[in-house]
Write a protein that holds these residues in place. Structure first.
Motif, mmCIF file in Angstrom:
data_model
loop_
_atom_site.group_PDB
_atom_site.id
_atom_site.type_symbol
_atom_site.label_atom_id
_atom_site.label_comp_id
_atom_site.label_asym_id
_atom_site.label_seq_id
_atom_site.Cartn_x
_atom_site.Cartn_y
_atom_site.Cartn_z
ATOM 1 N N GLY A 1 -31.108 -41.213 59.426
ATOM 2 C CA GLY A 1 -32.415 -41.406 60.866
ATOM 3 C C GLY A 1 -33.702 -41.984 60.113
ATOM 4 O O GLY A 1 -34.446 -41.952 60.820
ATOM 5 N N LYS A 2 -33.845 -40.863 58.566
ATOM 6 C CA LYS A 2 -35.102 -41.487 57.845
ATOM 7 C C LYS A 2 -35.791 -42.195 56.865
ATOM 8 O O LYS A 2 -34.255 -41.739 55.412
ATOM 9 C CB LYS A 2 -35.908 -39.684 58.544
ATOM 10 N N PRO A 3 -36.891 -42.639 56.884
ATOM 11 C CA PRO A 3 -36.523 -42.974 55.121
ATOM 12 C C PRO A 3 -36.417 -41.882 53.553
ATOM 13 O O PRO A 3 -35.809 -42.394 53.043
ATOM 14 C CB PRO A 3 -38.215 -43.306 54.949
ATOM 15 N N GLY A 4 -36.514 -40.771 54.107
ATOM 16 C CA GLY A 4 -36.319 -39.877 53.248
ATOM 17 C C GLY A 4 -35.219 -39.419 53.436
ATOM 18 O O GLY A 4 -35.250 -38.269 51.970
ATOM 19 N N ASN B 1 -32.645 -47.056 56.354
ATOM 20 C CA ASN B 1 -32.310 -46.029 55.922
ATOM 21 C C ASN B 1 -31.437 -45.499 54.598
ATOM 22 O O ASN B 1 -30.078 -45.443 55.525
ATOM 23 C CB ASN B 1 -32.760 -44.693 55.760
ATOM 24 N N TRP B 2 -30.866 -45.710 54.326
ATOM 25 C CA TRP B 2 -29.138 -46.246 53.250
ATOM 26 C C TRP B 2 -29.316 -45.877 51.772
ATOM 27 O O TRP B 2 -29.972 -45.966 51.075
ATOM 28 C CB TRP B 2 -28.764 -47.510 53.392
ATOM 29 N N LEU B 3 -27.969 -45.330 51.455
ATOM 30 C CA LEU B 3 -27.295 -44.971 50.003
ATOM 31 C C LEU B 3 -26.497 -45.377 49.484
ATOM 32 O O LEU B 3 -25.420 -45.304 50.868
ATOM 33 C CB LEU B 3 -27.748 -42.981 50.001
ATOM 34 N N ILE B 4 -26.289 -46.126 48.883
ATOM 35 C CA ILE B 4 -24.534 -46.043 48.028
ATOM 36 C C ILE B 4 -24.590 -45.250 46.892
ATOM 37 O O ILE B 4 -25.114 -45.091 46.211
ATOM 38 C CB ILE B 4 -24.467 -47.818 47.523
ATOM 39 N N SER B 5 -23.332 -44.219 46.629
ATOM 40 C CA SER B 5 -22.944 -43.516 46.228
ATOM 41 C C SER B 5 -21.560 -43.446 46.074
ATOM 42 O O SER B 5 -20.760 -43.165 47.007
ATOM 43 C CB SER B 5 -23.911 -42.093 46.173
ATOM 44 N N PHE C 1 -31.002 -36.578 50.846
ATOM 45 C CA PHE C 1 -29.374 -36.686 50.369
ATOM 46 C C PHE C 1 -28.681 -36.145 49.212
ATOM 47 O O PHE C 1 -27.577 -35.820 48.491
ATOM 48 C CB PHE C 1 -28.661 -37.608 51.053
ATOM 49 N N GLN C 2 -29.358 -36.555 48.347
ATOM 50 C CA GLN C 2 -29.082 -37.556 46.733
ATOM 51 C C GLN C 2 -29.308 -35.652 45.911
ATOM 52 O O GLN C 2 -28.817 -35.730 44.895
ATOM 53 C CB GLN C 2 -29.807 -38.158 46.355
ATOM 54 N N LYS C 3 -30.277 -34.882 46.151
ATOM 55 C CA LYS C 3 -30.378 -33.469 46.193
ATOM 56 C C LYS C 3 -30.023 -33.286 45.449
ATOM 57 O O LYS C 3 -29.204 -32.009 44.258
ATOM 58 C CB LYS C 3 -31.784 -32.800 46.708
ATOM 59 N N ASN C 4 -28.932 -32.540 46.158
ATOM 60 C CA ASN C 4 -27.279 -31.892 46.591
ATOM 61 C C ASN C 4 -26.612 -32.712 46.335
ATOM 62 O O ASN C 4 -25.865 -32.153 48.086
ATOM 63 C CB ASN C 4 -27.965 -30.741 47.140
ATOM 64 N N LEU C 5 -25.787 -33.719 46.522
ATOM 65 C CA LEU C 5 -25.309 -34.641 46.576
ATOM 66 C C LEU C 5 -23.974 -33.909 47.452
ATOM 67 O O LEU C 5 -23.569 -34.403 48.727
ATOM 68 C CB LEU C 5 -25.188 -35.846 45.633
#
Length: 151
Positions: free
Chosen positions: A122-125, A110-114, A130-134
């Motif tokens: 910790g979870k798929p969502g 479960n990851w993101l590059i920003s 996190f991106q909703k209010n980055l």
């Protein structure tokens, strides 16, 4: 009758002592090995392959009190040249949970590059939330960085 001599016993005792010291030194070195970062996933692969890839035990590099594994030697070299660029922002911990003041072990799947930074969750969502209010979540997670052991 078995024949024992003082010299033979002394030699045997010395060998036993040397063997014991070697075993203790080997155990001590193994016990002092830094923990594995991001469960052995290759941090560079997120950037180059666009997906999580497990690293190999024979392609490792120690940085910032952790052992990082890589799927290819080229990835290790990229990491060595700029570890801050490739390492996850909050070590082995969920960025979203940290923004809430919680310490939760992340799942590298479960990851993101920003903004050129790697975040794991910790979870798929986690990435979507996190991106909703980055910017606020990044700020709060950084404010809670002291919760991460070693900081």
């Amino acid at each position: 009758m078995l024949g024992f001599s003082r010299r033979g016993m002394a030699r045997g005792s010395a060998l036993l002592a040397a063997g014991t010291l070697f075993a203790m030194a080997s155990w001590s070195l193994a016990a002092e090995k830094p923990p594995l970062a991001i469960k052995g996933y290759d941090p560079v692969a997120y950037f180059t392959d666009g997906r999580p890839v497990r690293g190999l035990p024979d392609i490792e590099y120690e940085w910032d009190d952790h052992r990082y594994r890589f799927s290819r030697a080229e990835h290790r070299e990229l990491f060595k040249a700029d570890p801050v660029r490739y390492a996850p922002q909050f070590e082995n911990f969920c960025a979203m949970a940290l923004s809430k003041g919680e310490l939760v072990e992340a799942d590298p799947e479960n990851w993101l590059i920003s903004g050129g930074k790697l975040y794991i969750f910790g979870k798929p969502g986690g990435p979507e939330l996190f991106q909703k209010n980055l910017s606020e979540n990044v700020y709060k997670a950084n404010q809670n960085r002291a919760l991460v052991p070693g900081n």
